[in-house]
Design a protein around this motif. Structure first.
Motif, short mmCIF file in Angstrom:
data_model
loop_
_atom_site.label_atom_id
_atom_site.label_comp_id
_atom_site.label_asym_id
_atom_site.label_seq_id
_atom_site.Cartn_x
_atom_site.Cartn_y
_atom_site.Cartn_z
N VAL A 224 0.84 -1.19 0.00
CA VAL A 224 0.00 0.00 0.00
C VAL A 224 0.88 1.25 0.00
O VAL A 224 1.83 1.35 0.78
N ASP A 225 0.59 2.20 -0.87
CA ASP A 225 1.30 3.47 -0.88
C ASP A 225 0.95 4.26 0.39
O ASP A 225 -0.20 4.26 0.83
N VAL A 226 1.94 4.93 0.96
CA VAL A 226 1.76 5.65 2.22
C VAL A 226 2.07 7.12 2.05
O VAL A 226 3.11 7.50 1.51
N ARG A 227 1.15 7.96 2.51
CA ARG A 227 1.38 9.41 2.64
C ARG A 227 1.12 9.77 4.09
O ARG A 227 0.10 9.36 4.66
N VAL A 228 2.00 10.56 4.67
CA VAL A 228 1.90 10.82 6.11
C VAL A 228 2.36 12.24 6.42
O VAL A 228 3.18 12.82 5.71
N LYS A 229 1.82 12.79 7.48
CA LYS A 229 2.34 14.03 8.08
C LYS A 229 1.99 14.01 9.55
O LYS A 229 0.83 13.82 9.92
N ASN A 230 3.01 14.24 10.39
CA ASN A 230 2.84 14.18 11.84
C ASN A 230 3.06 15.53 12.50
O ASN A 230 3.63 16.45 11.90
N GLY A 231 2.64 15.61 13.74
CA GLY A 231 2.88 16.79 14.57
C GLY A 231 3.17 16.34 15.99
O GLY A 231 2.54 15.38 16.47
N TRP A 232 4.10 17.01 16.68
CA TRP A 232 4.46 16.59 18.04
C TRP A 232 4.98 17.81 18.80
O TRP A 232 5.97 18.41 18.45
N LEU A 233 4.27 18.18 19.83
CA LEU A 233 4.57 19.44 20.52
C LEU A 233 4.20 19.35 22.00
O LEU A 233 3.05 19.07 22.33
N VAL A 242 0.45 14.88 20.21
CA VAL A 242 1.05 13.94 19.26
C VAL A 242 -0.04 13.58 18.24
O VAL A 242 -1.07 13.01 18.60
N HIS A 243 0.19 13.94 16.98
CA HIS A 243 -0.82 13.76 15.93
C HIS A 243 -0.23 13.03 14.73
O HIS A 243 0.98 13.11 14.48
N SER A 244 -1.10 12.38 13.96
CA SER A 244 -0.64 11.69 12.76
C SER A 244 -1.75 11.64 11.73
O SER A 244 -2.87 11.18 12.03
N LEU A 245 -1.45 12.10 10.51
CA LEU A 245 -2.37 12.03 9.38
C LEU A 245 -1.82 11.03 8.38
O LEU A 245 -0.62 11.04 8.09
N GLY A 246 -2.66 10.16 7.86
CA GLY A 246 -2.19 9.16 6.90
C GLY A 246 -3.19 8.90 5.79
O GLY A 246 -4.40 8.85 6.03
N THR A 251 -4.25 -0.07 -6.08
CA THR A 251 -5.34 -0.22 -7.06
C THR A 251 -6.60 -0.79 -6.43
O THR A 251 -7.69 -0.66 -7.00
N ARG A 252 -6.48 -1.42 -5.25
CA ARG A 252 -7.64 -2.05 -4.63
C ARG A 252 -8.02 -1.42 -3.29
O ARG A 252 -9.08 -1.72 -2.75
N ARG A 253 -7.16 -0.57 -2.74
CA ARG A 253 -7.42 -0.01 -1.41
C ARG A 253 -7.37 1.51 -1.48
O ARG A 253 -6.60 2.08 -2.25
N ASP A 254 -8.17 2.14 -0.64
CA ASP A 254 -8.21 3.60 -0.62
C ASP A 254 -8.82 4.02 0.72
O ASP A 254 -10.04 4.02 0.88
N TYR A 255 -7.95 4.32 1.69
CA TYR A 255 -8.45 4.72 2.99
C TYR A 255 -7.52 5.74 3.62
O TYR A 255 -6.37 5.89 3.23
N MET A 256 -8.04 6.46 4.60
CA MET A 256 -7.28 7.54 5.22
C MET A 256 -7.70 7.68 6.67
O MET A 256 -8.81 7.28 7.06
N MET A 257 -6.82 8.29 7.48
CA MET A 257 -7.11 8.42 8.91
C MET A 257 -6.40 9.63 9.49
O MET A 257 -5.34 10.04 9.02
N ALA A 258 -7.03 10.20 10.51
CA ALA A 258 -6.46 11.34 11.23
C ALA A 258 -6.53 11.04 12.71
O ALA A 258 -7.62 10.81 13.25
N PHE A 259 -5.37 11.03 13.37
CA PHE A 259 -5.28 10.82 14.82
C PHE A 259 -4.79 12.10 15.49
O PHE A 259 -3.75 12.65 15.09
#
Length: 309
Positions: A224-233, A242-246, A251-259
């Motif tokens: 699975v291809d991964v795109r991410v951006k985090n924050g920590w302060l 502590v945060h994480s966006l992904g 071709t068969r999967r497509d999902y995203m999450m924000a913590f």
């Protein structure tokens, strides 16, 4: 994508209000006293895949059980139209996750001005996302100004996100559901960002340096291809944010999450909390994966510098 309306049991009972995000009703609980943190239920809903949603909800509930601190998340599986949320309307200081918004606002502004990014802007945007460079972000934020950034927030529908009155972009207040709206805007056609602009941001998120790829990618399939951006302060109130966006797909999967989390005693504790939940998401949504990414080594307990400590 067909529009559907999956309503959580709690929302259906009329005990919370909600708004449609990606076609599903997602709860936005009322503000609560900081002196008495509220515990929210984990809710996963889907008209198309109710059994998968129930399985994911059960596993996520176990993952967050017993963790101290405060956590919220919102996630969406576009393939099976599963939406999950947990305290998704609670506001947090954004820390470095705001850098995705700043770069996206830059690209939208360039679109409206009918021009390409300058070489300088490209360099600054790359530094802001791939290395979480604060100086680069400050230059871009000042160039854009609050008005243009706010216009982008409005266009995406991030109506609960508030820019810091004092000008500290890292203290922008945001919610998990608003961050999910941002991720959706980056991954589907729309009138906010062109396909070229969306690819630009996603490409940068796929090139984040290895030491900053913790959090949401933990346990993701290597297919699975991964795109991410985090924050920590860390700050004097609410301990470590502590945060994480992904964003994850092939071709068969497509999902995203924000913590989003705060009240963590240490950076490592916050990362572990997020990664426990992230592994559940990945292994439930992509159970057939033969190989999975291992977590990155824990970074040193040093904040991202996105705002004064």
């Amino acid at each position: 994508m067909p529009v559907f309306r999956a309503i959580s049991r709690t929302a259906a009972a009329g005990t919370v209000s909600g708004v449609l995000v990606a076609g599903f009703l997602i709860a936005e609980p009322a503000a609560v006293s900081a002196a008495k943190p509220r515990t929210w239920p984990v809710n996963c809903v889907s008209d198309d895949s109710p059994e998968a949603a129930e399985r994911l909800e059960t596993r996520l509930r176990r993952a967050v059980q017993g963790r101290s601190g405060t956590m919220s998340f919102a996630l969406y599986d576009r393939e099976r139209k599963i939406g999950c949320y947990y305290g998704s309307g609670r506001r947090y200081d954004s820390a470095s996750t705001i850098k995705v918004t700043v770069v996206a606002a830059l690209l939208r502004t360039a679109q409206q001005q009918k021009r390409e990014l300058t070489s300088r802007e490209r360099s600054l945007a790359r530094a802001a996302i791939t290395r979480s460079d604060n100086n680069a972000t400050t230059v871009l934020f000042r160039q854009l100004g609050r008005t243009r950034v706010q216009r982008f927030l409005n266009a995406v529908g991030m109506r609960a996100t508030r820019l810091d009155p004092g000008g500290h972009w890292g203290l922008t207040r945001t919610t998990a559901v608003d961050q999910l709206r941002l991720l959706l805007a980056l991954t589907r056609p729309g009138d906010v960002l062109t396909a070229k602009s969306r690819r630009h941001v996603l490409n940068l998120m796929s090139q984040v340096i290895s030491s900053q790829r913790w959090g949401a990618p933990a346990g993701a399939s290597t297919q699975v291809d991964v795109r991410v951006k985090n924050g920590w302060l860390p700050r004097s109130t609410h301990g470590w944010r502590v945060h994480s966006l992904g964003i994850f797909g092939n071709t068969r999967r497509d999902y995203m999450m924000a913590f989003l989390t705060h009240d963590n005693p240490t950076l490592a504790y916050g990362i572990t909390t997020i990664e426990r939940a992230a592994r559940v998401v990945h292994t439930t949504l992509v159970p057939e994966a033969s190989a999975r990414r291992v977590p990155t080594p824990m970074p040193p307990e040093i904040g991202d510098g996105s705002a004064p400590y």
